[in-house]
Write an enzyme that holds these catalytic residues in place. Structure first.
Site, PDB file in Angstrom:
ATOM      1  CE1 TYR A   1      -4.159  -1.659   4.966  1.00  0.00           C
ATOM      2  CE2 TYR A   1      -3.119   0.432   4.414  1.00  0.00           C
ATOM      3  CZ  TYR A   1      -3.817  -0.697   4.033  1.00  0.00           C
ATOM      4  OH  TYR A   1      -4.171  -0.860   2.721  1.00  0.00           O
TER       5      TYR A   1
ATOM      6  CB  SER B   1      -0.903   0.014   1.240  1.00  0.00           C
ATOM      7  OG  SER B   1      -1.561   1.256   1.395  1.00  0.00           O
TER       8      SER B   1
ATOM      9  CE  LYS C   1      -1.963  -3.568   2.853  1.00  0.00           C
ATOM     10  NZ  LYS C   1      -2.321  -4.812   2.128  1.00  0.00           N
TER      11      LYS C   1
END
Length: 289
Positions: free
Chosen positions: A171, A157, A175
């Site tokens: 997160y 991401s 990622k």
């Protein structure tokens, strides 16, 4: 003739959003697809077999081949069962697309252990678990003299590569780890005839719509007939190409959004200072930017 004729693919998180678009395109291009989705909420809570089975029915109605799987990729045994199901159902496994993910956003001063653990488990461990079991399968096939032309496409991401996002400590860390994992896997698996790449997609999904500060951007309406730059369908053609048998690309991370695909580079030197003897703190302070 489809570009993926005869290929067998596992796609995780394929019940909705980007994963669903991957599954539909892969099947349309001739691949047999294992549609994996636990069916949980944005935060990973709950289960629902419906999304995976609905995508399978959609593929079959269009004349494609697909089966559903609702294992949790965050569970080592579940990941093994997923890989095993693909081989049992279709006789082989050629492609893994790791796409499953959840969000439990929190600022670093407020994040709870459960929020950290859940996101790391689904994203980072979920990628690693499926990757481990499919790598073991391909290694055994290669050692047995069977031809292997495997492909792994992981999902990183911008939050973990080029655009760190406040409130996404868990997160972003997961990622970034996935991007690094991909490069390591590419180095290790090449000897078995396997390529590994990653994408960092930007598209309209239930996760991006729920991300603070981003939902309004992705929710903008597009006039009929105009190009929808945030459609998740824009992501899948690159993934399908990376999954083809003859694609030569490995060890790359690509940002993909709308009509743009960019190759990303990792950490690299931008400035170096040196000394001929031991470092002094005041010298470092004076010379570092």
């Amino acid at each position: 003739m489809g570009t993926l004729d005869g290929r067998v693919a596992v796609i995780t998180g394929a019940g909705r959003g980007i994963g669903r678009e991957h599954a539909l395109l892969f099947a349309a291009e001739g691949a047999s697809v294992v549609v994996n989705d636990l069916g949980g909420g944005n935060d990973g809570s709950g289960t629902d077999a419906g999304p995976a089975h609905e995508v399978v029915e959609e593929i079959r109605a269009a004349g494609g081949k697909a089966v559903a799987n609702t294992s949790s990729v965050a569970d080592w045994k579940g990941a093994a069962e997923l890989v095993g199901q693909a081989v049992d159902e279709f006789g082989r496994l050629d492609v893994v697309v790791n796409n499953a993910g959840i969000l439990r956003d929190a600022f670093v001063a407020n994040i709870e252990e459960a929020q950290w653990d859940a996101v790391i488990a689904v994203h980072l461990k979920g990628h690693a678990a499926v990757l481990h079991h499919v790598a073991a399968y391909w290694k055994a096939a290669s050692k047995a003299g069977e031809p292997v032309a495997g492909s792994v496409i992981n999902t990183a991401s911008a939050s973990g590569t080029t655009l760190p996002n406040a409130g996404q400590l868990n997160y972003g860390a997961a990622k970034a780890g996935i991007a690094a994992m991909t490069l390591v896997a590419a180095e290790e698996l090449e000897r078995y005839g396997v390529r590994a790449n990653a994408i960092a997609p930007i598209a309209r999904t239930r996760l991006t719509l729920a991300t603070p500060g981003m939902g309004a951007i992705f929710a903008q309406e597009v006039e009929e007939g105009e190009f929808d730059a945030f459609s998740p369908a824009n992501i899948s053609p690159l993934v399908a190409y990376l999954a083809t048998e003859k694609c030569p690309i490995t060890g790359k991370v690509f940002a993909v959004q709308g009509g743009a695909i960019s190759e990303l580079a990792g950490w690299h030197d931008v400035k170096t200072i040196e000394t001929e003897g031991p470092w002094r703190i005041d010298d470092i302070a004076a010379r570092l930017p």
